[in-house]
Design a protein around this motif. Structure first.
Motif, PDB file in Angstrom:
ATOM      1  N   SER A   1      -9.552  -0.471   4.329  1.00  0.00           N
ATOM      2  CA  SER A   1      -8.407   0.362   4.298  1.00  0.00           C
ATOM      3  C   SER A   1      -7.094  -0.491   4.300  1.00  0.00           C
ATOM      4  CB  SER A   1      -8.210   1.126   5.658  1.00  0.00           C
ATOM      5  OG  SER A   1      -8.192   0.104   6.792  1.00  0.00           O
TER       6      SER A   1
ATOM      7  N   ALA B   1      -8.230   7.276   1.473  1.00  0.00           N
ATOM      8  CA  ALA B   1      -9.108   7.099   0.144  1.00  0.00           C
ATOM      9  C   ALA B   1      -8.758   8.507  -0.918  1.00  0.00           C
ATOM     10  CB  ALA B   1     -10.488   6.996   0.517  1.00  0.00           C
TER      11      ALA B   1
ATOM     12  N   SER C   1      -4.287   3.389   2.216  1.00  0.00           N
ATOM     13  CA  SER C   1      -5.306   3.410   3.353  1.00  0.00           C
ATOM     14  C   SER C   1      -5.794   4.960   3.116  1.00  0.00           C
ATOM     15  CB  SER C   1      -4.554   3.243   4.435  1.00  0.00           C
ATOM     16  OG  SER C   1      -3.764   4.253   4.695  1.00  0.00           O
TER      17      SER C   1
ATOM     18  N   GLN D   1       0.703  -1.085  -0.033  1.00  0.00           N
ATOM     19  CA  GLN D   1      -0.180   0.049  -0.144  1.00  0.00           C
ATOM     20  C   GLN D   1       0.701   1.266   0.163  1.00  0.00           C
ATOM     21  OE1 GLN D   1      -2.405  -1.168   3.613  1.00  0.00           O
ATOM     22  NE2 GLN D   1      -3.952  -0.571   2.346  1.00  0.00           N
TER      23      GLN D   1
END
Length: 677
Positions: A398, A596, A594, A102
């Motif tokens: 997330s 948005a 995580s 991520q």
């Protein structure tokens, strides 16, 4: 909780197995693991206990989930025993860094192995491109289908004849293992395709079925006549209506009709049979033990068949994916799943986990809508449809991330929802038709050079093939420039040079949106040097009926060298721009997946606006999707939490350009990433 209710307290003589694991399976698992040191055995038992409930919940479509679960654990134990020490270390590191995929420094690259490596070098040659990938900031390499397919035609490699062998022209499984090890040492994760929905007619399972083996006949959907297939066909769609109409194929050796969603030589697997599930678990663990860190679950939406539906996105698909993920976590926590589900917003989020499957399905999913909306904005010079359509995506867990891309190996289907179109006062079918005409170059004023793929005369829809640079009009602009340079007209040369500049800017703007959205932005091989359509795509007989090969060229190494040496050329500017995007992105915590991405309606429809809210502060992204300069009011920027006079454009490190009234000024196709200094 799993550590309270289903785990026995470990002692020197017992392992913390879940209480529901049958004693006979437990004994077989412990016998399998006996050669391992105690800490390894304990780790495996703890993982089984952790993921057992997720596994059983995912296996609910089967009559006896616990029995299937016990089989899975036994398969997992054998794979765990065979896992290399360096992969065990990777598992431990990833368990401590679960957000590794991520992070903003993650940039992806996708290519066909034989078209990325130097000619004739196969998998071994991929390592020769390592420096090139590092320059682009690549941390994730997706090599398109390289498991052994049937002989041509094979749907570009997606008709797999052996999940446990590599294409003969690329190398061996041991060479794949070595490549994964080399990439891992350089911080690059290897992603491979795993076709879940079907196998080639020549696969050993299908061959056994054709030979009359009752066990393997149950691996497929086979019918003696058209009665049942015709009932299914009433609600099924056709994936390739031009060259593979219908969803069933008569096979003489089977003496029956077999389900073939994609092509007559690709047989759909019967996932209602738990034997198929266990086979695929074993394949997943086999590939994980060869160093694969990401599996692209191909055609995942089609797994479960239900009469009266389109047989896509059925609830059992998400349950079974959860079970596959739980099984993989027991052996290889370093392995993550990517769902290849090119479906609408309300469906695609389920592949990342919604409701009781929240965060338990795939870790990654393709954001196909983002690609479509970028090209739509560039054609229409209007951001309103994109703002509305992308803004209504439901929130995703997330712990997951989108895969974002401007182009990929596939065609572009204009997935414009009619309701989204109506919301911004346009007609969906008319806009889809416009996009097809625009990107095939049929629309007046368009310089795009796409190719029509799979036109549907009944609906008027037509998908489009073509490289990013060709769709952005770079090929036409370069041709125009070359022609006027011969004529020597200064004004014409200025106009042609401007057309080249704008085409380059369109490519870089599209990639700025991709890199700024979050998740893992994936660069399609050749885009880094603004590769144009391969004019010789049809010279390979297997490719002659599939114009998608026009945008699947071999990496032009001469163009790479030119881009490095001549930053003023079109290829050089695109190459330098992508390197800069990767460098800037890596330093911005705002782009962690995580956080948005939120679309906001811009006061100027020619500007696409995205806000990302992170604990370090907000980030406002502005994209001028037109060739004309645009402005957005300073007061509006301030209301979003970033006063323009107190911000910097992270893409260049300077304050944004402001007009006399305090508005933010954007030049032709300019992206701006505003953050607090």
């Amino acid at each position: 909780m799993w550590w309270d209710d289903s785990v026995s307290i470990p002692t020197s003589r017992s392992l913390p197995w879940p209480a529901a694991l049958p004693a006979s399976s437990r004994q077989r698992v412990e016998a399998t693991l006996d050669p391992l040191p105690e800490h390894r055995r304990t780790t495996f038992a703890l993982r089984v206990a952790r993921w057992w409930d997720d596994l059983l919940e995912g296996l609910a479509p089967y009559p006896h989930p616990a029995e299937v679960g016990a089989r899975v654990v036994e398969l997992a134990a054998a794979a765990y025993l065979a896992r290399d020490e360096d992969l065990h270390l990777l598992d431990e590191r990833r368990s401590l860094e679960p957000d590794w995929f991520q992070r903003p420094e993650m940039v992806g690259y996708a290519a066909y192995a034989d078209r990325l490596a130097p000619p004739g070098t196969g998998l071994a040659g991929i390592a020769q491109r390592a420096e090139h990938l590092r320059e682009l900031g690549v941390r994730y390499l997706h090599l398109m289908p390289l498991l052994r397919p049937r002989p041509a035609p094979n749907d570009g490699g997606y008709a797999v004849a052996d999940y446990r062998q590599v294409r003969e022209d690329l190398g061996t499984m041991e060479e794949l293992r070595e490549l994964a090890r080399t990439l891992r040492g350089q911080g690059v994760s290897l992603c491979l395709d795993l076709v879940l929905n079907h196998v080639a007619r020549e696969h050993p399972w299908a061959a056994a079925a054709r030979a009359g083996d009752e066990r393997y006949l149950r691996y497929f959907h086979v019918y003696p006549d058209r009665t049942v297939p015709d009932r299914y066909e009433r609600t099924l769609l056709e994936v390739f209506p031009d060259f593979a109409p219908g969803n069933f194929t008569w096979d003489e050796e089977l003496d029956g009709w077999v389900w073939t969603t994609f092509n007559s030589y690709q047989w759909d697997l019967a996932w209602h049979n738990p034997d198929v599930f266990c086979e695929m678990v074993d394949v997943i663990l086999f590939l994980a033990n060869h160093g694969v860190e990401v599996l692209r679950l191909d055609a995942i939406a089609f797994l479960w068949k239900r009469m009266g539906t389109q047989c896509q996105n059925e609830p059992e698909v998400h349950q079974l994916t959860q079970a596959l993920r739980a099984a993989a976590r027991m052996v290889a926590p370093a392995l993550i799943f990517k769902a290849e589900a090119i479906v609408g917003p309300n469906e695609v989020v389920h592949y990342l986990g919604q409701g009781r499957h929240h965060g338990k399905v795939s870790d990654l999913a393709y954001h196909n809508s983002l690609m479509v909306q970028i090209w739509s904005m560039l054609a229409s010079r209007d951001s309103r449809l994109a703002t509305h359509a992308l803004g209504r995506f439901p929130a995703v867990p997330s712990t997951t991330a989108w895969i974002t891309y401007l182009r990929c190996h596939d065609d572009i289907g204009w997935a414009i929802d009619d309701a989204d179109a109506r919301a911004v006062m346009i007609e969906g079918w008319r806009h889809r038709q416009f996009l097809s005409e625009y990107y095939s170059g049929e629309f007046a004023g368009s310089s795009a050079e796409g190719l029509v793929f799979q036109a549907n005369p009944a609906t008027g829809d037509a998908r489009i093939s073509g490289s990013a640079a060709s769709l952005a009009g770079l090929g036409a602009a370069l041709h125009q420039l070359a022609a006027v340079e011969q004529a020597g007209d200064r004004e014409q040369r200025r106009v042609a040079a401007m057309a080249v500049d704008q085409a380059v800017a369109r490519v870089l703007l599209g990639y700025a949106v991709i890199y700024g959205w979050g998740g893992i932005p994936v660069l399609w091989s050749g885009d880094e040097v603004a590769a144009l359509n391969d004019e010789r795509w049809a010279e390979v007989p297997e490719h002659a009926d599939d114009n998608r090969w026009a945008h699947r060229p071999r990496l032009d190494w001469a163009a790479v060298l030119e881009a490095r040496e001549d930053p003023s050329s079109a290829t050089g500017r695109v190459y330098a721009g992508l390197r800069q995007l990767a460098r800037v992105r890596a330093e911005l915590p705002h782009l962690h997946a995580s956080a948005a991405a939120e679309t906001v309606a811009s006061p100027d429809p020619g500007v696409f606006a995205v806000v990302r809210r992170h604990p370090v502060g907000p980030m406002l992204q502005l994209y001028n999707v037109t060739e004309q300069p645009r402005t957005v009011p300073g007061w509006w920027v301030s209301e979003l939490g970033l006063p323009a006079e107190q911000s910097v454009d992270a893409l260049n490190g300077y304050p944004p350009n402001l007009t006399d009234d305090g508005s933010v000024y954007l030049s032709t196709y300019q992206p701006v990433w505003l953050v607090r200094p």
